[in-house]
Design an enzyme around this catalytic site. Sequence first.
Site, PDB file in Angstrom:
ATOM      1  CD  GLU B  34     -17.582  57.165  29.585  1.00 10.15           C
ATOM      2  OE1 GLU B  34     -17.684  57.265  28.347  1.00 10.15           O
ATOM      3  OE2 GLU B  34     -16.658  57.686  30.252  1.00 10.15           O
ATOM      4  CB  THR B  43     -14.752  66.325  24.242  1.00  9.72           C
ATOM      5  OG1 THR B  43     -13.401  65.903  24.521  1.00  9.72           O
ATOM      6  CG2 THR B  43     -14.717  67.477  23.271  1.00  9.72           C
ATOM      7  CB  SER B  48     -18.931  76.898  22.629  1.00 12.37           C
ATOM      8  OG  SER B  48     -17.568  77.203  22.722  1.00 12.37           O
ATOM      9  CG  HIS B  52     -20.254  75.048  14.711  1.00  8.64           C
ATOM     10  ND1 HIS B  52     -19.826  76.335  14.917  1.00  8.64           N
ATOM     11  CD2 HIS B  52     -19.759  74.313  15.742  1.00  8.64           C
ATOM     12  CE1 HIS B  52     -19.082  76.376  16.015  1.00  8.64           C
ATOM     13  NE2 HIS B  52     -19.032  75.165  16.532  1.00  8.64           N
ATOM     14  NE  ARG B 314     -10.451  73.838  20.595  1.00  4.66           N
ATOM     15  CZ  ARG B 314      -9.982  74.694  21.505  1.00  4.66           C
ATOM     16  NH1 ARG B 314      -8.956  74.342  22.281  1.00  4.66           N
ATOM     17  NH2 ARG B 314     -10.527  75.880  21.644  1.00  4.66           N
ATOM     18  CB  ILE B 345     -15.259  63.049  16.628  1.00  3.97           C
ATOM     19  CG1 ILE B 345     -15.097  61.679  15.987  1.00  3.97           C
ATOM     20  CG2 ILE B 345     -16.575  63.717  16.214  1.00  3.97           C
ATOM     21  CD1 ILE B 345     -15.201  61.645  14.489  1.00  3.97           C
ATOM     22  CD  GLU B 346     -10.451  69.433  16.092  1.00  2.00           C
ATOM     23  OE1 GLU B 346     -10.635  70.493  16.700  1.00  2.00           O
ATOM     24  OE2 GLU B 346      -9.435  69.221  15.417  1.00  2.00           O
ATOM     25  CB  CYS B 412     -28.528  80.179  42.328  1.00  2.00           C
ATOM     26  SG  CYS B 412     -27.557  80.618  43.765  1.00  2.00           S
ATOM     27  CB  CYS B 447     -24.535  80.356  45.861  1.00  2.00           C
ATOM     28  SG  CYS B 447     -25.378  78.840  46.296  1.00  2.00           S
TER      29      CYS B 447
END
Lengths: 413, 486
Positions: B34, B43, B48, B52, B314, B345-346, B412, B447
């Site tokens: 990596e 990504t 989100s 899915h 993406r 691969i999105e 927090c 914060c």
Amino acid sequence: MNTIKHDVVVIGGGPAGLAAAISARKNGCKDVLLIERDKRLGGILNQCIHDGFGLHTFKEALTGPEYAQRFIDEFSELGIESMLNTIVLSADGKRNLYASSRKNLTRIEAGSVILSMGCRERTAGAISLPGTRPAGIYTAGAAQNFINLQNIMVGKKVVILGSGDIGLIMARRMTLEGAKVEGVFEILPYPSGLARNIQQCLNDYDIPLSLSTSVIEIHGKERVTGVTVAQIDANYRPVSGTERLVPCDSILLSVGLIPENELTRGAGINMEGRTSGAAVDDTFMTSVPGIFSCGNVLHVHDLVDHVSSEASQVGEYAVRYLEGEIKSPDAYIKIEPRQGVRYVLPQKISGIRDFTLSLRVTEPMRDRAVWVRDGERKVARKKMARLHPAEMIRIKIKKEKLNDAKVLEVAVE
Amino acid sequence: MKKQYDVLIIGAGVVGNAIARELSRYKINAAVVEKDLDVSTGTSSRNSGVIHSGIHYKPGTLRARLNVRGNALMTDLCRDLKVKIQYIGKLTVAQDDIDVETLHSLKQQGEANGVPGLEILDKDQMQKIQPGVGGIRALHSPTTGIICPYGLTIALAENAQANGVDFYLGNEVNNIVSNGQGFTVKTSAGESLSASVVVNAAGLYSDHIARMVGISDYSIYPCRGEYLILDKRLEGSLNVLVYPAPRKGGAGLGIHLTNTVDGNILIGPSNEYVNEADDYACTAQIIDTLKKEGHELLPGLSTSDFIRNFSGLRPKQTPPEIKGFKDFVIESRDDVPGFINLVGIESPGLTCSPAIGLMVRDMVAEKIPLEEKPSFISERPGIVGFFNELRPEEQADLVAKDPDYGEIVCRCEQVTKKEVLDAIQNPLGAKTIGAIKYRSRAMMGRCQGGFCLPRIVQILQKDFGYRPEDYLLSNAGSQLFTGRVR
């Protein structure tokens, strides 16, 4: 689980909590407990090594730690109990608290609670700054912690966004440590900090202050390499053609303070949008009986001296509550901000005692008067040559002046 | 580490790590290479976090097949790896009759893909699931879920490592030489690694890696999505995910609100092609748009509820002038024997990742015999979630067991010192402040580290001997400090 009981429990050992606890003790309560999450008392004052504290209270210019120490000494002399390194995780509407420390998790049943948790700084995220998210972006207070408490430098070529007092103090501090402060940029047409800090921290060190100017983009992939600044119009939009690149390696943000009211909300206490603190009456009691609020957690103050004097009153009221002397009246007199007033505090009063009105104005003004009115009738009036949002205005009001008012309106005229 | 491997995986995103974890069941030597200093920096951490259901993809495509299979695999995987996942369901909402037709064809398509439980709801049924939701009809997909995407990626990597996979972080692949029998991979950190099979899971850089072995069929067009993160104050505003019905010409699934497993709500993502594969800037224009949409979608929103903005990219195979979607490329190349190539691969790559792991395992098995090892441990130690999600009694027990649980470092998110120490001493090693943040949630609250960053810096200095120049935010060159005061 470990459960303990105390008459008055003060949350937060900064200037507000210290003064409130001392006052509660002096007003006759023998069972006061102060809970502080840090390893020492004093709160944020411990990192404020500059002077200028205590001009009102002690008639001398003390550093933050010196100012705090006077209260810590008195606190110790009075033998008030404290729990350090302990954080209150939650509070409920029945004055039950959960506090966590390395020793244990403790449930605390409190006769009355004083909320004095202070405030925190508005962040880059909160103002949604466009651009990248590299290293080198700090709130001014975090930078102050690194430099003053940990001897670590956060940058050498600095841009300060916002002209709040901590930003101004840090402009001077960074300069004294050999950094170059490229400028202080303030989106408003007037500075947010106190006039004396503009003079002593910027002007005295030839640090430029640009008003109606803001950072509109941050540059740099790994570390900040610069910012684009631009003039800002009356609708807070950048004026096209005024953009310029200011190379720098760090950005300090001094864009506002927000009362730290997580516990307050958790306890179901009614909040006041204008102050971001609890709504309180003339005893600083919140909508939950027996829970009081003072200092910067209630509303952001200009001077620590005002925090201390407000908290002293609250310490007394918290004790009076335990003695059954403070009850919610059948009807409150409401106090409402009008023309030229950003907020007023308290938001409602019982009418049975004298009180001090605290307020801030919406914008700088000259030669005006703050009026407190009951309909057409004058309740109080304070003439001022200079009014500035950076400075809190306090007006003492006698109960005799209230008559049978239902609403008091506060305006600048 | 060994330097000689059976399989070398390039890219430590969710796909690379899912493959690594799957291969760690077998008696082979595998490693992940990596370029960044931590896993899940691209990504995989910038999306989100939605699992899915699989209604959006044409039957027979890789995306459709892997999505439905990945979704089904996720339950057991998350249980084993102690990753939070919530199948909260999704409403795809129609505003007009054309949208309603879209819903019907989505339902049909989903059913052809094998998506269970799809239903078209009328207004009343919609209100029962999400009071106040607008629209005239909605397609309800109960198997849609939410997950912490970097939590999953990190968990996969840790479990793979516990089962013997080596990780070379901070090693950007500079070149790959194929010698017919296998490959030699040279990295920016001076490593020279050999392997019989190389898996390209480099995401935004997968076209670049493919070109290193002479495959020039693919191009990646980074398409940026910006998000705003909302304060946890608004937790509970949404029971399910609510998406607009897709309309012609849209490249993503539209700007929407997404709850996260940690209680924040996301607004986004936008959709805008950029030139560079690491251009994560946020723009004034899109921030304004997202805020406007946010106020419309959540009327109780106040300006102080925006706590941070971020963007992700993406890895699209379709250029700006074409837009739309192209199916995933997952291929075992005959022209470059031993090179397994994953491109584009999105979305819904996160959902597909466990299924991609199985698919690539089968491709590897054609090259190298795979024999299961009895020592494989499928579970990851620890607790699911965080201290602040426990009841007071459970918290008290933890504090009694370990005082580091009693010390709150991040106010927090109420992150304890124990959780921060665990993040610093994680199996892969924390080289950056970001690594601590993504594992512990410290600095992720309202914060944004104003309170806890100074405390974490102090812990690293006192307990781990950090000097001012040792603190990195994310990558090389992201020093937090410039030295000591004078």
